[in-house]
Write a protein that holds these residues in place. Sequence first.
Motif, PDB file in Angstrom:
ATOM      1  N   GLU A  35       0.796  -1.128  -0.041  1.00 48.46           N
ATOM      2  CA  GLU A  35       0.008  -0.046   0.186  1.00 48.46           C
ATOM      3  C   GLU A  35       0.829   1.324   0.029  1.00 48.46           C
ATOM      4  N   GLU A  36       1.963   1.252   0.891  1.00 43.69           N
ATOM      5  CA  GLU A  36       2.632   2.354   0.875  1.00 43.69           C
ATOM      6  C   GLU A  36       3.489   2.609  -0.398  1.00 43.69           C
ATOM      7  N   GLN A  37       3.902   1.513  -1.041  1.00 43.16           N
ATOM      8  CA  GLN A  37       4.593   1.395  -2.437  1.00 43.16           C
ATOM      9  C   GLN A  37       3.548   2.131  -3.555  1.00 43.16           C
ATOM     10  N   ALA A  38       2.455   1.779  -3.460  1.00 39.21           N
ATOM     11  CA  ALA A  38       1.533   2.169  -4.273  1.00 39.21           C
ATOM     12  C   ALA A  38       1.158   3.675  -4.223  1.00 39.21           C
ATOM     13  N   ALA A  39       1.169   3.982  -2.897  1.00 40.40           N
ATOM     14  CA  ALA A  39       1.125   5.717  -2.834  1.00 40.40           C
ATOM     15  C   ALA A  39       2.056   6.378  -3.134  1.00 40.40           C
ATOM     16  N   HIS A  40       3.391   5.734  -3.429  1.00 44.15           N
ATOM     17  CA  HIS A  40       4.416   6.514  -4.100  1.00 44.15           C
ATOM     18  C   HIS A  40       4.596   6.163  -5.419  1.00 44.15           C
ATOM     19  N   GLY A  41       3.602   5.523  -6.256  1.00 45.10           N
ATOM     20  CA  GLY A  41       3.811   5.167  -7.399  1.00 45.10           C
ATOM     21  C   GLY A  41       4.878   3.913  -7.802  1.00 45.10           C
ATOM     22  N   GLN A  42       5.162   3.089  -6.572  1.00 44.78           N
ATOM     23  CA  GLN A  42       6.136   2.149  -6.803  1.00 44.78           C
ATOM     24  C   GLN A  42       5.422   0.795  -6.863  1.00 44.78           C
ATOM     25  N   PRO A  43       5.837  -0.138  -7.524  1.00 47.69           N
ATOM     26  CA  PRO A  43       5.152  -1.406  -7.473  1.00 47.69           C
ATOM     27  C   PRO A  43       5.304  -2.126  -6.265  1.00 47.69           C
ATOM     28  N   GLY A  44       4.186  -2.987  -6.070  1.00 48.75           N
ATOM     29  CA  GLY A  44       3.930  -3.624  -4.952  1.00 48.75           C
ATOM     30  C   GLY A  44       4.910  -5.090  -4.881  1.00 48.75           C
ATOM     31  N   VAL A  45       4.784  -5.763  -3.652  1.00 49.86           N
ATOM     32  CA  VAL A  45       5.474  -6.958  -3.704  1.00 49.86           C
ATOM     33  C   VAL A  45       4.803  -8.182  -3.129  1.00 49.86           C
ATOM     34  N   SER A  46       5.290  -9.300  -3.574  1.00 53.94           N
ATOM     35  CA  SER A  46       4.537 -10.444  -2.840  1.00 53.94           C
ATOM     36  C   SER A  46       5.017 -10.836  -1.472  1.00 53.94           C
ATOM     37  N   VAL A  47       4.527 -11.567  -0.955  1.00 54.63           N
ATOM     38  CA  VAL A  47       4.592 -12.112   0.435  1.00 54.63           C
ATOM     39  C   VAL A  47       6.468 -12.340   0.724  1.00 54.63           C
ATOM     40  N   LEU A  48       6.623 -13.122  -0.421  1.00 56.19           N
ATOM     41  CA  LEU A  48       8.084 -13.793  -0.340  1.00 56.19           C
ATOM     42  C   LEU A  48       9.038 -12.672  -0.600  1.00 56.19           C
ATOM     43  N   GLU A  49       8.751 -11.740  -1.332  1.00 56.82           N
ATOM     44  CA  GLU A  49       9.528 -10.731  -1.720  1.00 56.82           C
ATOM     45  C   GLU A  49       9.597  -9.539  -0.534  1.00 56.82           C
ATOM     46  N   TYR A  50       8.597  -9.707  -0.014  1.00 56.01           N
ATOM     47  CA  TYR A  50       8.495  -8.839   1.356  1.00 56.01           C
ATOM     48  C   TYR A  50       9.543  -9.086   2.282  1.00 56.01           C
ATOM     49  N   LEU A  51       9.979 -10.377   2.502  1.00 53.25           N
ATOM     50  CA  LEU A  51      10.573 -11.006   3.364  1.00 53.25           C
ATOM     51  C   LEU A  51      12.289 -10.614   3.100  1.00 53.25           C
ATOM     52  N   ALA A  52      12.483  -9.975   1.784  1.00 49.87           N
ATOM     53  CA  ALA A  52      13.985  -9.513   1.574  1.00 49.87           C
ATOM     54  C   ALA A  52      14.101  -7.944   1.851  1.00 49.87           C
ATOM     55  N   THR A  53      12.995  -7.400   2.078  1.00 49.39           N
ATOM     56  CA  THR A  53      12.905  -6.064   2.303  1.00 49.39           C
ATOM     57  C   THR A  53      13.660  -5.519   3.419  1.00 49.39           C
ATOM     58  N   GLY A  54      14.095  -4.210   3.697  1.00 46.26           N
ATOM     59  CA  GLY A  54      14.429  -3.688   4.966  1.00 46.26           C
ATOM     60  C   GLY A  54      13.461  -3.278   5.965  1.00 46.26           C
ATOM     61  N   ASP A  55      12.293  -3.112   5.325  1.00 49.27           N
ATOM     62  CA  ASP A  55      11.000  -3.030   6.198  1.00 49.27           C
ATOM     63  C   ASP A  55      10.947  -4.014   7.028  1.00 49.27           C
ATOM     64  N   PHE A  56      11.019  -5.277   6.595  1.00 50.13           N
ATOM     65  CA  PHE A  56      10.623  -6.618   7.042  1.00 50.13           C
ATOM     66  C   PHE A  56      11.657  -6.965   8.111  1.00 50.13           C
ATOM     67  N   VAL A  57      13.035  -6.716   7.711  1.00 51.30           N
ATOM     68  CA  VAL A  57      14.013  -6.957   8.564  1.00 51.30           C
ATOM     69  C   VAL A  57      14.011  -6.218   9.806  1.00 51.30           C
ATOM     70  N   GLU A  58      13.747  -4.929   9.618  1.00 49.38           N
ATOM     71  CA  GLU A  58      13.710  -3.951  10.586  1.00 49.38           C
ATOM     72  C   GLU A  58      12.730  -3.986  11.489  1.00 49.38           C
TER      73      GLU A  58
END
Length: 220
Positions: A35-58
């Motif tokens: 949702e945040e990505q969409a608000a900034h005009g960026q593509p979304g991520v799948s659940v598996l892709e989310y696991l590799a994001t800094g947002d998830f790790v943090e």
Amino acid sequence: MRKWAKEHGLLLANIALFVVFFGGMVISGASAYTEEQAAHGQPGVSVLEYLATGDFVEATFENWESEFLQMAMYVVLTVFLFQKGSSESKPMGKSSPQDEDPRDAKIKDATPWPVKRGGLVLKLYEHSLSILLLLLFVASFTLHAAGGTAAYNEEQQSHGQPTVTMLGYLGTSRFWFESFQNWQSEFLAVAVLVGASVYLREKGSPESKPVAEPHYETGA
């Protein structure tokens, strides 16, 4: 199998709850991130892709960090400090089994091997619980910083601002706000448990004194 499950029920229940809530965190986190990505005009991520994001790790390790810090400090503080009337404290004015020197113990077949071995191995084993918890805290703290750096830099880039190194991120108020907001809540929870166990009871729980026990009695 049923006997084994009964003997390990507390651990199994907590692991099961962890898996359920962790799964909920991952799914809801991926949705919020998309949702945040969409608000900034960026593509979304799948659940598996989310696991590799800094947002998830943090998000994951800033919470784990506070839990391991709380438990490590609690284990160490209860060695030296007392709370009269609390089931969370060792008894006051008398010896406790936890203070007995293992070097004086009678060796049995079931005696842990570090006690049989003695020397440096035993010295480390005497403090192995706090060592493990502190190591887990340091690892979580480091991963929180790494994930936070990635998430922070992603935000900076989206706003055309300069990025930072992990060391630079450690110098930001954001990192310490994330840490302190978790740390303070952990120690508040411990303080409530220690203080409440003086006057309140939970029948059947080893975290509580017997229901009819006087308030001034210290220890379980």
